[in-house]
Motif scaffolding. Structure first.
Motif: not given
Lengths: 246, 246
Positions: B12-21
Motif C-alpha cells: 500500500v502507498l499512503l498519502d499523508i496530508s489530508g489522509v493521515l492528518y
C-alpha cells in the motif's frame, strides 16, 4: 516615426509603459529618449491621440500627474485604463469585488460596493502579492458558486528601471489554476478595451494605429480588433529573448 | 478499509496530508480519526507500506518526527518525498538550483552546489511566496538560455486546520506563464516518483494500491503508473466543490 506607417490613419493609440517611459526608481520612472517629442509631433500633426495602457499601479489621476511631471503632454481624458473600465463592468453586472490591487489604485473603487464580495478583481499589485493576500483571494473564489475573476490585463512582465518585474498575468494564471476557472481580462488585449479607446476618439478600427512594445497585448490585441499596429523596440522588447505566445 | 479493495495487493502507498492528518495550527496538525489505527492495521496485516507525500514544508526528518509526535508509526525510510528525489536529479544533471522553498526544507539541499544558479526549484514555500521572492526566481529563469524549472509537486491547494491553502502548483503556473516554459514536476503525479516508491517496496505496479485524497495527484498519477488507487473522502475531498482537471 516614418510617415508611411501613418498613411491613411486618422488616429494613434499609444501604449505608455515601455513606449513613453520605463517605470520604477525614485522619480517614478525615466522617459524613453525622443518619446516626449513624438507625443508633441503626433498632436501637432492633427492626428487624434489616445493613450491606451494596462497600468494599474495608480489611479488614472495620479498616473497622469506623474507623466506630466516627467514632461509629457497628456491629460486624464486622453487615457484609456483598465480600472475605470472594470468599474463600469462591476456596476453593470452588480458585482461586489474583493480587491487584490496596488494600494494606490484602491481610490478608483471608492464608489463601488465591496461588502460580501461575489467576485475578485486582480491588478498589478506588486508587493501586495503576498502569499496571504493571494490566498485570501483564492479562498473567496473557491467558495463562490460561480467564481468570477476579473483581471486588469494579462501581461507576463514589464520593465522597470532596475529590471523585469512580474505582471498581473502571472498571478491571474495562479488563481485560474488553483480554482480551475478562466479569468475575464479587462484591459489589453481585450477587444472591448480597444473599442472603448476608439469610441473616445470617434474613429473606426481601420483608421487607427496602435503603437506598443508588447507583441501580444498591444500588437496582437489591436490587430484582432481590425487596427494596424506597430511594435517599438523599447521597453520589454529590448530585453526578452523568446517570442511570447498566449 | 474493505478487504475487497486490498484483494491481491502486496503493498500500500499512503498519502499523508489530508489522509493521515490535516496540517496547520500550533501542534503542526490534527490526526484524522482512525488513521493511526489504519496504519497499524496495514503493518500488522503483513502488507508492505510506503508513505508517498508531496509535502515540502519541512525536511523528511522533521516531517517524520512531527508525525511520530502525533502518534503515527512511521520512519524516515518509509517516506518517499519530493526533496530527496529532486536532489538526485540535480546531481545527475549537474544543475545548480536557486531555491524558492519553505525555510524548513533548505537543509535537504545542504550538499547541493547553489552558486551561480542554472535552474529554479520551487516547493510549497507558503509565506516565502512573496512578490520579491517570486520575482527573484522569475528573473533567474528569464535570463537563462535554457530555463529549467523543477517543481516539487503540482498541487492546486491543500487543507489546513484553518482552511484551504494555495499549493506549489499555483506558483508553478505563474512562473510557467511569465517565462513561457513548462516546469518539470518532481513528486506526485509524476510516474518516476511513484516508481521510486515501488522500488523501495520491491513490488510491481499491479501489486500496489495508492490511497490518497487528491483525484489528480494521487489517484490519477497512480493509475497512469499501472497501480490501483482509492480516493478517501477526507482532506481536500471534504471541501472542494468542483472536479479537478489538470
Amino acid at each position: 516615426m516614418a510617415d508611411a506607417v501613418l498613411a491613411g490613419a486618422e488616429g494613434v493609440l499609444l501604449d505608455i509603459s515601455g513606449v513613453l517611459y520605463d517605470s520604477g526608481g525614485d522619480g517614478g520612472g525615466v522617459p524613453i529618449p525622443g518619446s516626449r517629442e513624438a507625443v508633441k509631433k503626433i498632436k501637432a500633426s492633427g492626428l487624434k491621440l489616445q493613450f491606451c495602457t494596462n497600468e494599474t499601479q495608480a489611479t488614472r489621476d495620479k498616473f497622469v500627474k506623474k507623466l506630466q511631471h516627467l514632461g509629457f503632454d497628456i491629460t486624464v481624458n486622453e487615457v484609456t485604463a483598465p480600472a475605470p473600465a472594470v468599474c463600469r463592468i462591476l456596476k453593470e453586472r452588480k458585482l461586489r469585488p474583493h480587491l487584490l490591487v496596488h494600494d494606490d489604485l484602491i481610490l478608483e473603487f471608492a464608489d463601488i460596493d465591496k461588502t460580501n464580495p461575489n467576485c475578485v478583481v486582480i491588478g498589478d499589485a506588486a508587493d501586495n502579492f503576498s502569499y496571504k493576500n493571494l490566498n485570501d483571494a483564492f479562498q473567496i473564489l473557491i467558495n463562490l458558486e460561480n467564481p468570477v475573476l476579473l483581471s486588469l490585463g494579462r501581461g507576463r512582465y514589464y520593465k522597470e528601471t532596475d529590471g523585469l518585474k512580474l505582471d498581473v498575468g502571472a498571478y491571474m494564471k495562479a488563481l485560474e489554476y488553483a480554482c480551475d476557472i478562466q479569468a475575464e481580462v479587462v484591459g489589453k488585449p481585450a477587444k472591448m478595451f480597444f473599442q472603448s479607446a476608439l469610441t473616445e476618439m470617434g474613429i473606426e478600427p481601420h483608421q487607427a494605429i496602435m503603437i506598443g512594445d508588447d507583441i501580444v497585448n498591444d500588437v496582437g490585441g489591436a490587430q484582432q480588433c481590425g487596427m494596424r499596429a506597430v511594435q517599438v523596440r523599447t521597453g520589454k522588447y529590448s530585453i526578452h529573448r523568446r517570442v511570447l505566445h498566449v
